[in-house]
Write a protein that holds these residues in place. Structure first.
Motif: not given
Length: 279
Positions: A1-6, A25-27
């Motif tokens: 999940m890209i936001l976890v990486d962020a 992230a598309d959110s």
């Protein structure tokens, strides 16, 4: 999940990478996180009163505090305490409607809150008001109470301070009622921990609709980053079982945990414990 990486990048000190990842992230959470990081948001969590007011009096807090006040009102009616202590009462969001709803009103009500502005906003006629922390108040005041309560306030105490407050309070109250969150048991900083933060904050931001940016930029994002990075902590939450253990170590007995409300952060619970003061 890209936001976890962020969040992992932010935790590692790579803010530029965190911004880049969050922006992809598309959110709504991704948009709010990248915007906050890009503006170098670094103010204290509570430095935007409008944002915190919108947070605490909107979203899932509406249902949460409605259930909390009803539960407290039921306690007052059942226990009929002649004296009530509220530690960390804030601006009265819990205690005001609880007293208004209850069929019984304590003869003495002591309100303790370190913020003068919040304490001044509490509308409880006849209450005694003490601008103080729980520990300084208990150290200077020798009163006892039939019922003591603290709603989402003890989590803001550092663990050693909280332990001392509970030890001091136990012989001075018949009953203690706490409202807190039953947070998940996860290793701080682990991928599972960061993934849990992302999923919970996605839900939290979504609850605020048109006011999402105000709440996110002024409150939710600094809290999220403080928790994710393990820095600038403003609370020391713990699972319900840990609350039970801490109360029992302090000498409280008959500790009971009841579900209070579903909530985007974690389930809210009401914890009741028996102290040793009688009458």
């Amino acid at each position: 999940m890209i936001l976890v990486d962020a969040l992992a990048a932010y935790r590692a000190g790579d803010v530029s990478q965190a911004i880049e990842l969050a922006s992809r992230a598309d959110s709504p959470l991704g948009a709010e996180l990248s915007a906050y990081l890009a503006t170098d948001g670094s103010g204290p969590v509570y430095d935007q009163p409008a944002a915190f007011t919108a947070f605490i009096r909107g979203g899932g807090n509406v249902g949460l505090y409605s259930r909390l006040s009803a539960a407290l009102a039921a306690r007052y009616a059942a226990l009929r305490p002649e004296s009530l202590l509220d530690l960390g009462c804030g601006d009265g969001l819990a205690v005001e409607p609880a007293l208004a709803q209850s069929s019984f009103r304590p003869g003495r009500i002591d309100l303790v809150e370190p913020s003068a502005a919040l304490l001044a906003a509490v509308d409880v006629p006849g209450a005694n008001r003490f601008e103080a922390t729980a520990q300084s108040f208990l150290g200077a005041n020798g009163s006892t109470w039939n019922l003591a309560q603290s709603t989402f306030a003890m989590q803001s105490m550092r663990p050693p301070v909280r332990a001392a407050v509970l030890r001091e309070l136990r012989p001075r109250t018949e009953t203690l009622v706490l409202a807190e969150f039953d947070i998940p048991v996860l290793d701080e900083g682990s991928p599972d921990f960061l993934e849990s933060l992302v999923s919970r904050y996605e839900r939290g931001v979504a609850e605020y609709g048109a006011r999402a940016s105000l709440v996110a930029q002024g409150f939710l994002m600094p809290v999220l980053l403080g928790v994710a990075a393990g820095a600038e902590r403003t609370n020391w939450e713990q699972p319900a079982l840990a609350w039970v253990a801490q109360l029992e170590i302090a000498g409280f007995t008959d500790v009971v945990v009841e579900p209070l409300a579903d909530y985007w952060w974690s389930p809210a619970v009401l914890i009741t414990a028996r102290g040793s003061h009688a009458g």
